[in-house]
Design a protein around this motif. Structure first.
Motif, short mmCIF file in Angstrom:
data_model
loop_
_atom_site.label_atom_id
_atom_site.label_comp_id
_atom_site.label_asym_id
_atom_site.label_seq_id
_atom_site.Cartn_x
_atom_site.Cartn_y
_atom_site.Cartn_z
N TYR A 1 -1.38 -7.18 3.51
CA TYR A 1 -2.51 -7.96 3.00
C TYR A 1 -3.81 -7.49 3.64
CZ TYR A 1 0.80 -11.01 0.71
OH TYR A 1 1.77 -11.48 -0.12
N SER B 1 1.63 -3.00 -1.83
CA SER B 1 3.06 -2.77 -1.61
C SER B 1 3.25 -1.66 -0.58
CB SER B 1 3.73 -2.39 -2.92
OG SER B 1 4.98 -1.78 -2.65
N ALA C 1 -3.22 -7.46 -2.01
CA ALA C 1 -1.85 -7.19 -1.57
C ALA C 1 -1.51 -5.75 -1.93
CB ALA C 1 -0.88 -8.15 -2.25
N THR D 1 4.91 -6.18 2.01
CA THR D 1 3.56 -6.29 1.45
C THR D 1 2.54 -6.32 2.58
OG1 THR D 1 4.42 -7.57 -0.41
CG2 THR D 1 2.05 -7.67 -0.03
N ARG E 1 0.99 -8.18 7.60
CA ARG E 1 2.17 -7.76 6.85
C ARG E 1 3.12 -8.93 6.66
NH1 ARG E 1 7.53 -5.93 7.51
NH2 ARG E 1 7.56 -6.28 9.76
#
Lengths: 217, 217
Positions: A59, A155, A153, A57, A53
């Motif tokens: 990952y 959100s 990525a 975001t 994180r």
């Protein structure tokens, strides 16, 4: 505040819902792996995988050949769930048995990360989530290794958090039953580091690894 | 032998694939919760939930109102994943970092269990998976409680098992690097039982609960 879309607004177990982003961050930051849900040919696939994180975001990464990431990377919806099981809730009735847990669910369409700097930052976050300190201690990725890695990525915009803590909640008339009730806590801890037998030099366990052994207790 | 459908035949990480049903049973029987994947309105949903196994059938349950079980119960495909994280694999390069784990993935269309005896057997398996001995120790479910519970049965026919164990596998030229490499094992253990403060009688922790505290170490 967390989102209030229909799929992140809990229909059941409302009492367990949290609405603060700090709760979301805490659940994510305490985790090691997530369960990634994707839809492949119409059916669901749930894959355990790493994550990292940065701010709002999340990952994810994987081999460029993995079907799960191809599905996620092609713009489809995914769901990422991180769960900590904290204990078994032993009630006076079978029906009221439960578990204590902290969980986060994130929904969204992931973005394929193409910017080289963001790709590196995402991979660093992923590595550090599992193994803090290792990004700087180990050999960095080569161009070829980076080319073989997909970075996505996601959100954290659309997320929900559920937390259950504490003793069982029994039916009023069951409290008089002669049944032991309470919580059997579940603990996670690190064991003694096991050196790779193939290690040629006599290296001590670095501090950034040995210091974790007490940290998680 | 486990199934060899396209979705249970591993495209990647073949070396980690297991093909014996005993490996599947071992991963499932050692678990406490699974991550259930369903497709709702076209998007994936991954829910942590309990499960139980009887032979080659996995049982899931939930409130009759839960969206996830409605989706699963209406004949849609589901995916059930059980994961044990056993350690962090610390390699000499960032790229070769990994985790040691045991995981099982089961695909299929669950069957809504309607036969009263099978419903009870399934719920018993679910309770005993989390809390062995509690089905007989606690008050059994009433007719009303049973009516509020959906029980699903999933065949273990289509399943895959992946297991990674042991030290890191590094690139040949990296073994000479002065980087500590090995495994940081992750352990799960039970803590001291926490009695419900609302317990009126002075009951000792029953043997079927206290005996677990050493069993999982």
């Amino acid at each position: 505040m967390l989102s209030t879309t229909s799929r992140t607004t809990l229909g059941r177990g409302k009492k367990r819902a949290r609405t603060s982003r700090d709760d979301l961050y805490a659940v994510l930051d305490a985790g090691l792996i997530c369960h990634l849900g994707v839809v492949v040919d119409g059916y669901p696939m749930v894959i355990p995988t790493g994550y990292g994180r940065i701010g709002d975001t999340l990952y994810l990464h994987g081999s460029t050949g993995a079907a799960s990431l191809r599905a996620g990377g092609s713009g489809g919806e995914i769901c990422v769930t991180v769960t900590h099981l904290d204990g078994i809730v032993l009630a006076r009735s079978v029906f009221n048995h439960s578990v204590n847990y902290r969980s986060a669910m994130i929904y969204g369409r992931p973005r394929l990360v193409e910017d080289p700097e963001e790709r590196l930052a995402g991979l660093r976050a992923l590595t550090e989530q599992l193994a803090p300190g290792q990004w700087d201690a180990a050999r960095p990725p080569t161009r070829k290794e980076l080319a073989a890695t997909t970075v996505l990525a996601l959100s954290l915009e659309e997320a929900s958090v559920k937390i259950r803590q504490g003793p069982p909640v029994d039916d009023e008339e069951d409290y008089a039953l002669p049944v032991w009730a309470g919580v059997l806590p579940l603990r996670t801890s690190w064991g003694v580091p096991e050196p790779d037998p193939a290690m040629t030099a006599d290296l001590a366990v670095p501090e950034h690894i040995s210091s974790r052994i007490v940290a998680i207790q």
